[in-house]
Design an enzyme around this catalytic site. Sequence first.
Site, short mmCIF file in Angstrom:
data_model
loop_
_atom_site.label_atom_id
_atom_site.label_comp_id
_atom_site.label_asym_id
_atom_site.label_seq_id
_atom_site.Cartn_x
_atom_site.Cartn_y
_atom_site.Cartn_z
N GLU A 156 0.75 -1.21 0.09
CA GLU A 156 0.08 0.01 -0.01
C GLU A 156 0.85 1.47 0.04
O GLU A 156 0.60 2.13 0.87
CB GLU A 156 -0.98 0.03 1.05
CG GLU A 156 -1.82 -1.19 1.16
CD GLU A 156 -2.78 -1.24 2.33
OE1 GLU A 156 -3.53 -2.43 2.62
OE2 GLU A 156 -2.76 -0.61 3.14
N GLU A 261 -6.16 -10.96 -1.43
CA GLU A 261 -6.91 -10.48 -0.11
C GLU A 261 -8.50 -10.57 -0.53
O GLU A 261 -9.25 -9.89 -0.04
CB GLU A 261 -6.48 -9.27 0.42
CG GLU A 261 -4.92 -9.32 1.11
CD GLU A 261 -4.57 -8.03 1.72
OE1 GLU A 261 -3.57 -7.76 1.68
OE2 GLU A 261 -5.66 -7.25 2.35
O1 G3I Z 1 -3.20 -8.83 18.83
C1 G3I Z 1 -3.82 -7.45 19.40
C2 G3I Z 1 -4.50 -8.24 20.63
O2 G3I Z 1 -3.15 -8.42 21.46
C3 G3I Z 1 -5.41 -7.07 21.22
O3 G3I Z 1 -5.82 -7.45 22.62
C4 G3I Z 1 -6.53 -7.05 20.20
C5 G3I Z 1 -7.14 -5.68 20.85
O4 G3I Z 1 -7.13 -4.50 20.20
O5 G3I Z 1 -5.92 -6.43 19.07
C6 G3I Z 1 -5.00 -7.41 18.22
O6 G3I Z 1 -4.48 -6.85 17.26
C7 G3I Z 1 -5.21 -6.61 16.06
C8 G3I Z 1 -4.97 -7.40 14.87
O7 G3I Z 1 -5.60 -7.38 13.99
C9 G3I Z 1 -4.90 -9.17 15.18
O8 G3I Z 1 -6.19 -9.41 15.65
C10 G3I Z 1 -5.42 -5.09 15.77
O9 G3I Z 1 -6.06 -4.53 16.94
C11 G3I Z 1 -6.26 -5.10 14.49
O10 G3I Z 1 -6.17 -3.80 13.87
C12 G3I Z 1 -5.77 -6.03 13.49
O11 G3I Z 1 -6.69 -5.90 12.27
C13 G3I Z 1 -5.89 -6.37 11.03
C14 G3I Z 1 -5.59 -5.18 10.34
O12 G3I Z 1 -5.34 -5.64 8.88
C15 G3I Z 1 -4.95 -4.45 10.74
O13 G3I Z 1 -4.28 -3.59 10.00
C16 G3I Z 1 -6.89 -7.31 10.45
O14 G3I Z 1 -6.99 -8.40 11.35
C17 G3I Z 1 -6.47 -7.85 9.05
O15 G3I Z 1 -7.42 -8.34 8.27
C18 G3I Z 1 -6.32 -6.44 8.39
O16 G3I Z 1 -5.62 -6.96 6.99
C19 G3I Z 1 -5.33 -6.10 6.14
C20 G3I Z 1 -4.05 -6.43 5.30
O17 G3I Z 1 -3.01 -6.69 6.21
C21 G3I Z 1 -3.67 -5.10 4.28
N1 G3I Z 1 -4.78 -5.06 3.32
C22 G3I Z 1 -6.13 -4.62 4.09
C23 G3I Z 1 -6.31 -5.72 5.12
C24 G3I Z 1 -7.61 -5.34 5.97
O18 G3I Z 1 -7.34 -4.00 6.39
#
Ligand code: G3I
Length: 379
Positions: A156, A261
């Site tokens: 990105e 994705e």
């Molecule tokens: O691991 C922590 C956990 O310890 C904590 O308790 C919890 C509470 O906030 O957060 C957890 O981390 C989360 C992580 O996913 C794991 O579940 C993050 O907050 C959350 O922001 C993160 O979201 C991911 C997101 O990328 C972050 O940028 C999504 O699962 C994931 O599907 C998404 O994937 C992205 C690709 O990498 C790039 N393209 C877009 C796509 C969707 O946004």
Amino acid sequence: MKIKTISAIMAIVILTSIQTMAQKTLAKATKGKFLFGVAVNMQQVNGVNPVETELITKEFSAIVGENCMKPQPIHPKEDQYKWDDADKLVAFGEKNKLAVTGHCLLWHSQIGRWMFVDADGKDVSPEVLKERMRQHISTVVGHYKGRVRGWDVVNEAFEDNGSYRNSKFYQILGKDFIKYAFQYAHEADPNAELYYNDYNVENPTKCDAIVEMVKELKAAGCRIDAVGSQAHMHMKTPTLEATETSFKKLKDAGVHILITEWDISILPSPYEGANISANFKYSKEMDPYREGVPDSIQQKWNKRVLDLFGLFLKYNDVVDRVTIWGLTDNTTWLNNFPVRGRKDYPMLFDRNNKRKPVVDEMIKLANNCKTKKKLSNNK
Ligand code: G3I
């Protein structure tokens, strides 16, 4: 004589039924055309829900970590790497003969602030950032050398209008940060495939900017095997035409294509991108299918899946992988993006971990499609 003929016919019938039975999974039906992958979370890797884990090993031929290999989780501090989750992901892939993709080495999101600032919190110099990028990339890629098929080296880096995203990487190093990243990744594992990954690649302005970057990387002697189109799609956008046009542009630029994705949100959308910082207020109007999807809408969604999957098959000479972003409607990020707390149905497996009927249609399409891959590409 009669007995011989009957047993020969029996043998043929049994053989064909075994063959057709064997093609009864997405992984098998797409074999020789492209890998069929899924983004997995650590619960699935650790077998917390055995039904989900079994589905992954049966239906797919490739996996990617939804979060565990990103800069923040794997390298939270300059002098600290956390390998556990990513090690388990790679071992899970190897044990189940699933190709593993590394997502992702450099991204403006989910990365430690330490990468960009000095002890006083000021932006570091270009030399320091280059060295920190090199350390990060050579250490992570080196750690999985020969075990990860390919890496999303940069994720990105462009805005939808084709301009470079004003990330800290870009602010401190300009567009050359991308070239350095591909050089460092290739040095760390010369046999690994290297990819540039982004969303809205079907957007013509953005696609042109990505093609320009590909040409500059190639002119600088950098290895880049493919461009990953995240393909976070909606019921009407991007259109088939826009998607095919982006495929043609990337093919002409001499790179292969990955659908990295893929998901198709069935819900109305206030925002058509994947910039994780986007967030919109919840309303009932934006969440119309809590009790289930009306059949007419489901049929439209099924047709959308088959139209796009058909296009991926049509370009199986250059499309090397199609990965869905999450396993089931339960685990999809789209239940909380871009509006938190909605009930979306964007995946191929429902909330009971059951295949949706469209999967059998996808398998038929794939079984009836000839591979266009040159044998050398047919890994
Ligand atoms: O691991 C922590 C956990 O310890 C904590 O308790 C919890 C509470 O906030 O957060 C957890 O981390 C989360 C992580 O996913 C794991 O579940 C993050 O907050 C959350 O922001 C993160 O979201 C991911 C997101 O990328 C972050 O940028 C999504 O699962 C994931 O599907 C998404 O994937 C992205 C690709 O990498 C790039 N393209 C877009 C796509 C969707 O946004």
